[in-house]
Scaffold this motif. Structure first.
Motif, PDB file in Angstrom:
ATOM      1  N   PHE A   1      11.991   1.453  -9.848  1.00 52.48           N
ATOM      2  CA  PHE A   1      10.825   1.312 -10.727  1.00 52.48           C
ATOM      3  C   PHE A   1       9.596   0.822  -9.961  1.00 52.48           C
ATOM      4  N   HIS A   2       8.479   1.468 -10.188  1.00 46.82           N
ATOM      5  CA  HIS A   2       7.228   1.047  -9.545  1.00 46.82           C
ATOM      6  C   HIS A   2       6.041   1.411 -10.414  1.00 46.82           C
ATOM      7  N   VAL A   3       5.018   0.580 -10.319  1.00 44.22           N
ATOM      8  CA  VAL A   3       3.745   0.831 -11.001  1.00 44.22           C
ATOM      9  C   VAL A   3       2.735   1.191  -9.919  1.00 44.22           C
ATOM     10  N   HIS A   4       2.073   2.337 -10.089  1.00 49.77           N
ATOM     11  CA  HIS A   4       0.983   2.708  -9.182  1.00 49.77           C
ATOM     12  C   HIS A   4      -0.306   2.060  -9.677  1.00 49.77           C
ATOM     13  N   LEU A   5      -1.063   1.485  -8.763  1.00 49.56           N
ATOM     14  CA  LEU A   5      -2.425   1.023  -9.052  1.00 49.56           C
ATOM     15  C   LEU A   5      -3.362   1.907  -8.241  1.00 49.56           C
TER      16      LEU A   5
ATOM     17  N   VAL B   1       3.022   4.987 -14.271  1.00 55.20           N
ATOM     18  CA  VAL B   1       4.478   4.872 -14.086  1.00 55.20           C
ATOM     19  C   VAL B   1       5.072   6.254 -14.320  1.00 55.20           C
ATOM     20  N   ASN B   2       5.622   6.855 -13.276  1.00 56.50           N
ATOM     21  CA  ASN B   2       6.308   8.133 -13.420  1.00 56.50           C
ATOM     22  C   ASN B   2       7.779   7.858 -13.712  1.00 56.50           C
ATOM     23  N   CYS B   3       8.330   8.589 -14.666  1.00 52.84           N
ATOM     24  CA  CYS B   3       9.735   8.403 -15.023  1.00 52.84           C
ATOM     25  C   CYS B   3      10.451   9.743 -15.022  1.00 52.84           C
TER      26      CYS B   3
ATOM     27  N   LYS C   1       0.834  -1.208   0.000  1.00 56.42           N
ATOM     28  CA  LYS C   1       0.000   0.000   0.000  1.00 56.42           C
ATOM     29  C   LYS C   1       0.862   1.248   0.000  1.00 56.42           C
ATOM     30  N   ASP C   2       0.474   2.223  -0.811  1.00 56.08           N
ATOM     31  CA  ASP C   2       1.175   3.508  -0.817  1.00 56.08           C
ATOM     32  C   ASP C   2       0.932   4.209   0.525  1.00 56.08           C
ATOM     33  N   ILE C   3       1.973   4.777   1.075  1.00 49.78           N
ATOM     34  CA  ILE C   3       1.902   5.405   2.405  1.00 49.78           C
ATOM     35  C   ILE C   3       1.079   6.701   2.376  1.00 49.78           C
ATOM     36  N   HIS C   4       0.984   7.337   1.209  1.00 51.54           N
ATOM     37  CA  HIS C   4       0.153   8.545   1.042  1.00 51.54           C
ATOM     38  C   HIS C   4      -0.853   8.291  -0.079  1.00 51.54           C
TER      39      HIS C   4
ATOM     40  N   ALA D   1       8.149  14.100 -14.578  1.00 51.90           N
ATOM     41  CA  ALA D   1       6.973  13.244 -14.358  1.00 51.90           C
ATOM     42  C   ALA D   1       6.660  13.110 -12.875  1.00 51.90           C
ATOM     43  N   GLY D   2       7.574  13.591 -12.030  1.00 56.01           N
ATOM     44  CA  GLY D   2       7.338  13.555 -10.591  1.00 56.01           C
ATOM     45  C   GLY D   2       7.768  12.270  -9.914  1.00 56.01           C
ATOM     46  N   GLN D   3       8.681  11.523 -10.556  1.00 55.02           N
ATOM     47  CA  GLN D   3       9.183  10.312  -9.887  1.00 55.02           C
ATOM     48  C   GLN D   3       9.968  10.726  -8.646  1.00 55.02           C
ATOM     49  N   SER D   4       9.547  10.223  -7.492  1.00 59.54           N
ATOM     50  CA  SER D   4      10.205  10.631  -6.246  1.00 59.54           C
ATOM     51  C   SER D   4      11.015   9.504  -5.617  1.00 59.54           C
ATOM     52  N   VAL D   5      10.777   8.265  -6.036  1.00 62.55           N
ATOM     53  CA  VAL D   5      11.570   7.124  -5.542  1.00 62.55           C
ATOM     54  C   VAL D   5      12.197   6.448  -6.752  1.00 62.55           C
ATOM     55  N   ASP D   6      13.538   6.405  -6.754  1.00 62.83           N
ATOM     56  CA  ASP D   6      14.258   5.890  -7.922  1.00 62.83           C
ATOM     57  C   ASP D   6      14.411   4.379  -7.871  1.00 62.83           C
TER      58      ASP D   6
HETATM   59  P1  AMP Z   1       6.563   8.347  -7.448  1.00 67.74           P
HETATM   60  O1  AMP Z   1       6.303   9.766  -7.026  1.00 67.74           O
HETATM   61  O2  AMP Z   1       5.885   7.950  -8.714  1.00 67.74           O
HETATM   62  O3  AMP Z   1       8.044   8.037  -7.436  1.00 67.74           O
HETATM   63  O4  AMP Z   1       5.876   7.428  -6.342  1.00 67.74           O
HETATM   64  C1  AMP Z   1       6.479   7.127  -5.131  1.00 67.74           C
HETATM   65  C2  AMP Z   1       5.369   6.744  -4.190  1.00 67.74           C
HETATM   66  O5  AMP Z   1       5.947   6.088  -3.075  1.00 67.74           O
HETATM   67  C3  AMP Z   1       4.559   7.918  -3.633  1.00 67.74           C
HETATM   68  O6  AMP Z   1       3.195   7.761  -4.005  1.00 67.74           O
HETATM   69  C4  AMP Z   1       4.767   7.814  -2.124  1.00 67.74           C
HETATM   70  O7  AMP Z   1       3.603   8.132  -1.383  1.00 67.74           O
HETATM   71  C5  AMP Z   1       5.164   6.375  -1.958  1.00 67.74           C
HETATM   72  N1  AMP Z   1       5.969   6.067  -0.779  1.00 67.74           N
HETATM   73  C6  AMP Z   1       7.054   6.749  -0.324  1.00 67.74           C
HETATM   74  N2  AMP Z   1       7.563   6.165   0.767  1.00 67.74           N
HETATM   75  C7  AMP Z   1       6.785   5.068   1.009  1.00 67.74           C
HETATM   76  C8  AMP Z   1       6.792   4.045   1.998  1.00 67.74           C
HETATM   77  N3  AMP Z   1       7.717   4.022   2.984  1.00 67.74           N
HETATM   78  N4  AMP Z   1       5.844   3.083   1.950  1.00 67.74           N
HETATM   79  C9  AMP Z   1       4.907   3.110   0.974  1.00 67.74           C
HETATM   80  N5  AMP Z   1       4.862   4.041  -0.003  1.00 67.74           N
HETATM   81  C10 AMP Z   1       5.772   5.011   0.017  1.00 67.74           C
END
Ligand code: AMP
Ligand code: ZN
Length: 115
Positions: A100-104, A87-89, A30-33, A93-98
């Protein structure tokens, strides 16, 4: 495994997350936010910085990531109402975690175009 990577740490259970499923070298949690009533992230266990680094070697993995997203969507009764995979790249695109991840995302009406 990249020790400085948040999602590698989740994949290796060094950091707690609300894990939904693990299969085929992938993890869903689950996404934390959450940005929707259902908001999951599907990641490979392997550290891949972004969608741009995928190669032919990852074709099956990426296929399985989509299958996993569909499966979770079905389990959350989203098949009829619809859902979005994102998928943000990179920076713009706002990728904040480097890693790779797919949002559902599902459970509410989505807007288009996205912001
Ligand atoms: P992105 O902005 O596409 O890179 O997505 C990164 C996502 O990771 C964001 O929606 C964050 O809310 C989520 N996220 C960051 N830290 C955590 C965590 N510790 N557990 C779950 N989701 C997280
Ligand atoms: Zn990583």
């Amino acid at each position: 495994m990249d020790n400085d990577c948040l999602f590698c740490r989740i994949a290796n259970r060094q950091l707690k997350a609300d894990i939904v499923e693990e299969a085929d070298g992938l993890l869903a949690f689950k996404d934390i936010h959450p940005q929707a009533p259902t908001h999951m992230l599907i990641i490979p266990i392997e550290h891949i910085p972004s969608v741009a680094q995928l190669t032919e070697r990852h074709t099956l993995l990426i296929g399985n990531a989509i299958h996993m997203a569909n499966r979770i969507a079905k389990e959350h009764q989203l098949s009829q109402t619809g859902y979005r995979l994102v998928v943000n790249c990179g920076l713009q695109a706002g990728q904040s975690v480097d890693h790779f991840h797919v949002h559902l995302l599902g459970g509410r009406k989505m807007l288009w175009p996205p912001g």
